[in-house]
Design an enzyme around this catalytic site. Structure first.
Site, short mmCIF file in Angstrom:
data_model
loop_
_atom_site.label_atom_id
_atom_site.label_comp_id
_atom_site.label_asym_id
_atom_site.label_seq_id
_atom_site.Cartn_x
_atom_site.Cartn_y
_atom_site.Cartn_z
N TYR A 1 0.79 -1.22 0.00
CA TYR A 1 0.00 0.00 0.00
C TYR A 1 0.83 1.28 0.00
O TYR A 1 0.44 2.26 -0.62
CB TYR A 1 -0.91 0.02 1.23
CG TYR A 1 -2.00 -1.03 1.23
CD1 TYR A 1 -3.29 -0.73 0.80
CD2 TYR A 1 -1.75 -2.32 1.68
CE1 TYR A 1 -4.29 -1.69 0.81
CE2 TYR A 1 -2.74 -3.28 1.70
CZ TYR A 1 -4.01 -2.97 1.26
OH TYR A 1 -5.00 -3.93 1.28
N GLU B 1 -10.36 3.15 -2.39
CA GLU B 1 -11.56 3.51 -1.64
C GLU B 1 -11.73 5.02 -1.47
O GLU B 1 -12.19 5.49 -0.43
CB GLU B 1 -11.58 2.82 -0.28
CG GLU B 1 -11.67 1.31 -0.36
CD GLU B 1 -11.97 0.65 0.99
OE1 GLU B 1 -12.08 1.38 2.00
OE2 GLU B 1 -12.12 -0.59 1.02
N ASP C 1 -16.58 -1.93 -1.16
CA ASP C 1 -17.79 -2.68 -1.48
C ASP C 1 -19.01 -1.95 -0.91
O ASP C 1 -19.66 -2.40 0.03
CB ASP C 1 -17.69 -4.10 -0.91
CG ASP C 1 -18.79 -5.03 -1.44
OD1 ASP C 1 -19.61 -4.56 -2.25
OD2 ASP C 1 -18.82 -6.21 -1.03
N GLU D 1 -8.94 -6.86 -1.69
CA GLU D 1 -8.90 -7.28 -0.29
C GLU D 1 -10.08 -8.24 -0.08
O GLU D 1 -11.17 -7.99 -0.59
CB GLU D 1 -9.07 -6.11 0.69
CG GLU D 1 -7.97 -5.07 0.66
CD GLU D 1 -8.29 -3.87 1.58
OE1 GLU D 1 -9.33 -3.93 2.29
OE2 GLU D 1 -7.52 -2.90 1.58
#
Length: 475
Positions: A87, A160, A202, A268
């Site tokens: 990351y 995200e 999500d 993920e």
């Protein structure tokens, strides 16, 4: 007569030239650029220490310490991993040792170009203020740092950024603008295409719209480079051993992305509401019901505050394998690698949809495909490259045995643990190794569904031994 120094040089050449093949995107799948085989991610998210492990002021990030990477590459190779996601990386640091040892282990890297520090990511609350030349100079620095490693699989432009309906109002054009700039930089300054994509939360209210926004084609040739090459989904909907393909909503995910024109994978996954995790979703993700997806990355390698770890990294540098590691390894060893590597027979092979407001169903999400202009000075960076970049290269990794102890779930040291060099044209696959409670690091004989590359490794080893024998006969 060939001298000993020449023999040493030949061995050094052998230890450095073996490399995985670069991977690229065709339609909705990743493919090995040399063999043409389909590539599916069998991976783990890797950020030891979490965000706190990113310490640019101290010259440290997840890929800056070769001995640590060697330890973790050996543990992950034994598990069966072929890809890691990292990351936070510092583009000014040297990552040669870590990239090279993961390459030797047959493990690819997916790199995020952002970090949690100010000015090193798009600010979801005010994207226009953060999209500037200083930020893009950092992004391009990450590209420069990793573009020459053959096991650099892809870059994430963002993670995200859109995590609810309000943040979906202004951010989508900026994410596509960053992707445009990244892909144009790679085209100008790289020696090969490297896929660029987005990792989405999500959030079902905007998930399908986000995917449509990222995969659609803009008629303007200049801005069409902004289109995602792939789409990652951070999904934690399969929880516990009682979950099913239907109850987890995996069936809905497959249906939602059935017409995708780019690869989809879980960036993920691995719900921890029920502990220890049993990872039954692995069989579904890599089974016949989900061959339209390109695999996924388990969250996460090391135990951090959120309690998702496969291993515990101890204060003295040793590693203790957790029950989750054993459970995941058993799931990996049951996979049919032949099915995983087979051509995707469900691929729709559709042309990407034309970008338009009609693709977006949620009234709160941006319907504009007019992207921000390239900031002042950035086009010059794209055309000429950034100043004084740190550029990585594969180096000799002749030492493949970790110096740190690794303990199985029974507390006994795992014996014989090392990185087994994967020959050219191969990536790592599950070895069929027994769970860590055996205390042994040696892989068992693979089954057909365990699909190890032991045969290929043996063939390469025999070939090199033969070369050594020939050279020795000349001494």
């Amino acid at each position: 007569m060939i001298s000993l120094p020449i023999l040493t040089a030949l061995y050094a050449l052998y230890t450095t030239v073996c490399a995985v093949n670069p991977v690229n995107v065709t339609g909705q799948d990743f493919y090995d650029t040399v063999t043409g085989d389909r590539f599916m991610l069998l991976g783990v998210d890797y950020q030891p220490g979490g965000q706190a492990g990113y310490k640019p002021q101290q010259g440290e990030d997840a890929l800056s310490q070769g001995d640590v990477c060697l330890r973790d590459a050996a543990v992950m190779q034994r598990l069966g991993v072929n890809t890691i996601r990292v990351y936070n990386v510092d583009p000014t640091l040297n990552h040669d040792d870590c990239a090279s040892v993961f390459n030797a282990a047959g493990i690819y890297m997916v790199l995020d170009v952002n970090s949690p520090l100010g000015g090193e990511s798009i600010n979801r609350a005010d994207p226009s203020s953060s999209y500037n030349s200083g930020y893009l100079n950092r992004v391009f620095g990450v590209i420069e740092n990793f573009k020459n490693y053959p096991n650099t699989l892809a870059f994430f432009s963002a993670n995200e950024v859109m995590n609810d309906i309000p943040t979906a109002a202004d951010n989508p054009p900026y994410i596509r603008a960053v992707q445009r700039d990244m892909k144009n930089y790679i085209a100008k300054q790289g020696s090969r295409a490297i896929p660029v994509g987005y990792s989405a939360a999500d959030v079902r209210e905007i998930l399908e719209d986000t995917w449509n926004y990222m995969q659609c084609s803009i008629s303007n040739d200049t801005d069409n480079a902004s289109r995602s090459d792939f789409f990652g989904l951070n999904s934690y909907s399969w929880c516990g051993g009682d979950a099913t393909f239907e109850s987890s909503g995996y069936n809905d995910i497959v249906a939602m992305f059935g017409s995708t024109t780019i690869p989809i994978f879980f960036s993920e996954y691995g719900c921890n509401k029920v502990m220890p995790r049993v990872f039954d979703e692995v069989a579904a993700l890599y089974g016949p019901q989900m061959t339209s997806l390109s695999g996924g990355l388990i969250y996460e390698y090391s135990q951090e505050e959120a309690d998702y770890g496969l291993v515990q990294i101890n204060s003295n540098g040793s590693v203790s394998l957790l029950t989750d590691y054993d459970n995941l390894q058993m799931q990996y060893n049951r996979l049919n690698i032949t099915l995983i590597e087979a051509a995707n027979t469900t691929a729709a092979n559709l042309d990407p949809p034309e970008c338009s407001a009609g693709l977006i169903s949620n009234s709160g999400m941006s319907k504009s495909f007019d992207l921000p202009a390239v900031p002042d000075g950035v086009q010059q960076m794209i055309n000429n490259g950034i100043s004084n970049p740190t550029q990585g290269r594969i180096v000799d990794v002749s030492n493949l045995t970790p110096s740190q102890e690794v303990y199985g779930t029974n507390g006994a040291p795992v014996q014989g643990l090392q990185v087994n060099r994967v020959p050219d044209d191969q990536s790592n696959t599950p070895s069929g190794a027994t769970p860590s409670t055996s205390g042994s690091g040696a892989p068992a004989q693979p089954s057909k569904t365990g699909a190890a590359v032991v045969g290929a490794r043996a063939e390469a080893a025999v070939g090199f031994v033969g070369l050594l024998g020939f050279v020795l006969s000349l001494l």
